[in-house]
Scaffold this motif. Structure first.
Motif, PDB file in Angstrom:
ATOM      1  N   PHE A 132      90.719  52.901 -96.662  1.00 37.98           N
ATOM      2  CA  PHE A 132      89.679  53.893 -96.939  1.00 37.98           C
ATOM      3  C   PHE A 132      88.837  54.176 -95.696  1.00 37.98           C
ATOM      4  CE2 PHE A 132      90.786  51.646-100.881  1.00 37.98           C
ATOM      5  CZ  PHE A 132      91.276  52.715-101.616  1.00 37.98           C
ATOM      6  N   TRP A 133      89.459  54.135 -94.547  1.00 38.92           N
ATOM      7  CA  TRP A 133      88.852  54.435 -93.241  1.00 38.92           C
ATOM      8  C   TRP A 133      87.738  53.437 -92.875  1.00 38.92           C
ATOM      9  CZ3 TRP A 133      90.044  58.322 -96.807  1.00 38.92           C
ATOM     10  CH2 TRP A 133      91.123  59.130 -96.450  1.00 38.92           C
ATOM     11  N   ILE A 134      87.656  52.309 -93.594  1.00 38.02           N
ATOM     12  CA  ILE A 134      86.565  51.351 -93.347  1.00 38.02           C
ATOM     13  C   ILE A 134      87.098  49.954 -93.003  1.00 38.02           C
ATOM     14  CG2 ILE A 134      84.513  50.200 -94.341  1.00 38.02           C
ATOM     15  CD1 ILE A 134      84.261  52.599 -96.247  1.00 38.02           C
ATOM     16  N   ILE A 135      87.953  49.419 -93.871  1.00 39.89           N
ATOM     17  CA  ILE A 135      88.353  48.007 -93.740  1.00 39.89           C
ATOM     18  C   ILE A 135      89.644  47.890 -92.928  1.00 39.89           C
ATOM     19  CG2 ILE A 135      88.925  45.895 -95.042  1.00 39.89           C
ATOM     20  CD1 ILE A 135      87.577  47.393 -97.496  1.00 39.89           C
ATOM     21  N   PRO A 136      89.583  47.275 -91.729  1.00 39.05           N
ATOM     22  CA  PRO A 136      90.814  47.108 -90.950  1.00 39.05           C
ATOM     23  C   PRO A 136      91.809  46.257 -91.734  1.00 39.05           C
ATOM     24  CG  PRO A 136      88.865  46.487 -89.673  1.00 39.05           C
ATOM     25  CD  PRO A 136      88.421  46.673 -91.088  1.00 39.05           C
ATOM     26  N   TRP A 137      93.061  46.694 -91.755  1.00 39.94           N
ATOM     27  CA  TRP A 137      94.083  45.973 -92.521  1.00 39.94           C
ATOM     28  C   TRP A 137      95.272  45.679 -91.604  1.00 39.94           C
ATOM     29  CZ3 TRP A 137      93.163  43.342 -96.564  1.00 39.94           C
ATOM     30  CH2 TRP A 137      94.213  42.832 -97.331  1.00 39.94           C
ATOM     31  N   PHE A 138      96.058  44.682 -91.956  1.00 40.23           N
ATOM     32  CA  PHE A 138      97.151  44.256 -91.071  1.00 40.23           C
ATOM     33  C   PHE A 138      98.496  44.818 -91.517  1.00 40.23           C
ATOM     34  CE2 PHE A 138      99.062  41.072 -93.880  1.00 40.23           C
ATOM     35  CZ  PHE A 138      98.043  40.892 -94.806  1.00 40.23           C
ATOM     36  N   ARG A 139      99.379  44.932 -90.527  1.00 41.82           N
ATOM     37  CA  ARG A 139     100.770  45.249 -90.856  1.00 41.82           C
ATOM     38  C   ARG A 139     101.533  43.935 -90.924  1.00 41.82           C
ATOM     39  NH1 ARG A 139      99.428  50.297 -88.163  1.00 41.82           N
ATOM     40  NH2 ARG A 139      99.835  51.939 -89.677  1.00 41.82           N
ATOM     41  N   LEU A 140     102.739  43.973 -91.468  1.00 40.60           N
ATOM     42  CA  LEU A 140     103.498  42.736 -91.676  1.00 40.60           C
ATOM     43  C   LEU A 140     104.121  42.292 -90.353  1.00 40.60           C
ATOM     44  CD1 LEU A 140     105.022  43.991 -95.020  1.00 40.60           C
ATOM     45  CD2 LEU A 140     103.363  42.121 -94.777  1.00 40.60           C
ATOM     46  N   GLY A 141     103.623  41.149 -89.832  1.00 40.44           N
ATOM     47  CA  GLY A 141     104.005  40.680 -88.500  1.00 40.44           C
ATOM     48  C   GLY A 141     105.504  40.483 -88.334  1.00 40.44           C
ATOM     49  N   GLY A 167     106.479  50.194 -99.550  1.00 37.04           N
ATOM     50  CA  GLY A 167     105.688  51.146 -98.760  1.00 37.04           C
ATOM     51  C   GLY A 167     105.091  50.452 -97.552  1.00 37.04           C
ATOM     52  N   TRP A 168     104.609  49.239 -97.770  1.00 39.67           N
ATOM     53  CA  TRP A 168     103.981  48.474 -96.684  1.00 39.67           C
ATOM     54  C   TRP A 168     105.017  48.110 -95.612  1.00 39.67           C
ATOM     55  CZ3 TRP A 168     100.844  43.312 -97.768  1.00 39.67           C
ATOM     56  CH2 TRP A 168      99.976  43.065 -96.707  1.00 39.67           C
ATOM     57  N   ILE A 169     106.219  47.739 -96.045  1.00 36.22           N
ATOM     58  CA  ILE A 169     107.280  47.415 -95.075  1.00 36.22           C
ATOM     59  C   ILE A 169     107.656  48.681 -94.294  1.00 36.22           C
ATOM     60  CG2 ILE A 169     109.680  46.643 -94.807  1.00 36.22           C
ATOM     61  CD1 ILE A 169     109.268  44.849 -97.266  1.00 36.22           C
ATOM     62  N   HIS A 170     107.830  49.800 -95.035  1.00 34.85           N
ATOM     63  CA  HIS A 170     108.167  51.091 -94.408  1.00 34.85           C
ATOM     64  C   HIS A 170     107.122  51.426 -93.333  1.00 34.85           C
ATOM     65  CE1 HIS A 170     109.145  55.354 -94.122  1.00 34.85           C
ATOM     66  NE2 HIS A 170     107.973  55.708 -94.625  1.00 34.85           N
ATOM     67  N   ASP A 171     105.854  51.238 -93.667  1.00 30.42           N
ATOM     68  CA  ASP A 171     104.770  51.568 -92.733  1.00 30.42           C
ATOM     69  C   ASP A 171     104.721  50.578 -91.567  1.00 30.42           C
ATOM     70  OD1 ASP A 171     102.161  52.869 -91.994  1.00 30.42           O
ATOM     71  OD2 ASP A 171     101.475  50.826 -92.368  1.00 30.42           O
ATOM     72  N   SER A 172     104.962  49.285 -91.850  1.00 29.34           N
ATOM     73  CA  SER A 172     104.914  48.281 -90.773  1.00 29.34           C
ATOM     74  C   SER A 172     106.032  48.519 -89.766  1.00 29.34           C
ATOM     75  CB  SER A 172     105.036  46.872 -91.363  1.00 29.34           C
ATOM     76  OG  SER A 172     103.980  46.634 -92.261  1.00 29.34           O
ATOM     77  N   SER A 180     107.309  42.734 -85.304  1.00 35.50           N
ATOM     78  CA  SER A 180     107.862  42.021 -84.144  1.00 35.50           C
ATOM     79  C   SER A 180     109.378  42.204 -83.997  1.00 35.50           C
ATOM     80  CB  SER A 180     107.529  40.525 -84.263  1.00 35.50           C
ATOM     81  OG  SER A 180     108.065  40.044 -85.477  1.00 35.50           O
ATOM     82  N   LEU A 181     110.002  42.978 -84.890  1.00 37.71           N
ATOM     83  CA  LEU A 181     111.469  43.173 -84.788  1.00 37.71           C
ATOM     84  C   LEU A 181     111.801  44.028 -83.560  1.00 37.71           C
ATOM     85  CD1 LEU A 181     112.297  44.070 -88.517  1.00 37.71           C
ATOM     86  CD2 LEU A 181     113.012  42.005 -87.303  1.00 37.71           C
ATOM     87  N   PRO A 182     113.022  43.898 -83.013  1.00 38.62           N
ATOM     88  CA  PRO A 182     113.424  44.786 -81.920  1.00 38.62           C
ATOM     89  C   PRO A 182     113.403  46.252 -82.387  1.00 38.62           C
ATOM     90  CG  PRO A 182     115.077  43.066 -82.320  1.00 38.62           C
ATOM     91  CD  PRO A 182     114.067  42.951 -83.410  1.00 38.62           C
TER      92      PRO A 182
END
Ligand code: HEM
Length: 186
Positions: free
Chosen positions: A121-130, A103-108, A134-136
């Motif tokens: 939960f609309w509070i804690i900023p979270w990262f996507r998989l770099g 799911g995380w890869i799909h979203d990233s 960064s893929l084309p």
């Protein structure tokens, strides 16, 4: 039933906590397709937040499992039942890890990700998989499609395995008349 025949309090909390979160996430993931348009984005955002939380809980659960010996299975279980139960348990560990990760890869890989920052939960900023963001663009789009499909298919495998898991527990509880659910309850 003695304490030695039961899972520890931590294991019980992790088992039912993860089960509840996964149930809510399946309802949100499937339900978003049928919900009114204005509900869809908040439902999917909540789905992502719960999914990342599940990922952490699964790591905690695997750490518990590697550092504790689970209560032994009752001697009355037939060898085929033990083998089947262990196989389903290991497959479930793999799935509850693979579902949040895919799911995380799909979203990233989502082309609009930059415009929709991930916030737990609309509070804690979270990262996507770099390494995905960064893929084309064309490769990223392909990843988005593939991992969306893998995520959905893993959902189908999950429904099947959870059904087998529940059927096994109920067989011991109701047909064999053994206190099975009590092993995973405090
Ligand atoms: C507990 C872990 C998770 C479970 C059990 C789960 C399950 C599901 C299910 C059943 C669907 C519906 C698939 C379909 O349409 O048939 C879905 C969709 C989706 N999931 Fe997950 N998921 C989990 C974690 C995650 C995570 C961590 C993310 C992202 C960070 C994520 C992102 C998505 C997205 C974007 C969709 C598509 C929603 C839509 O557009 O309709 N999932 N998930």
């Amino acid at each position: 039933m003695t304490d030695a025949e039961k899972y520890t309090r931590t294991a019980v909390l992790l088992h039912w906590g993860i089960a509840l979160f996964i149930l809510v996430n399946v309802i949100l993931g499937l339900g978003a397709n049928y919900a009114p348009t204005s509900w869809q984005r908040p439902m999917i955002d909540l789905h992502k937040s719960i999914g990342i939380t599940v990922l952490f809980l699964v790591f905690a659960r695997i750490a518990w499992r590697l550092t504790h010996k689970p209560p032994t299975m009752p001697a009355s279980y037939a060898p085929w039942e033990r083998t089947l139960a262990h196989t389903v348990h290991y497959a479930l560990y793999l799935l509850i890890l693979a579902l949040p990760i895919t799911g995380w890869i799909h979203d990233s890989a989502w082309s609009a990700a930059a415009g929709h920052p991930l916030k737990l939960f609309w509070i804690i900023p979270w990262f996507r998989l770099g390494f995905i963001t960064s893929l084309p663009a064309p490769t990223k789009h392909a990843f988005h499609i593939w991992f969306g499909a893998i995520h959905t298919y893993l959902g189908y495998v999950l429904y099947t395995l959870v059904a087998a898991h529940i059927a096994g527990a109920l067989k011991h509880q109701l047909l064999d008349r053994r206190p099975e659910l009590q092993r995973m309850w405090r």
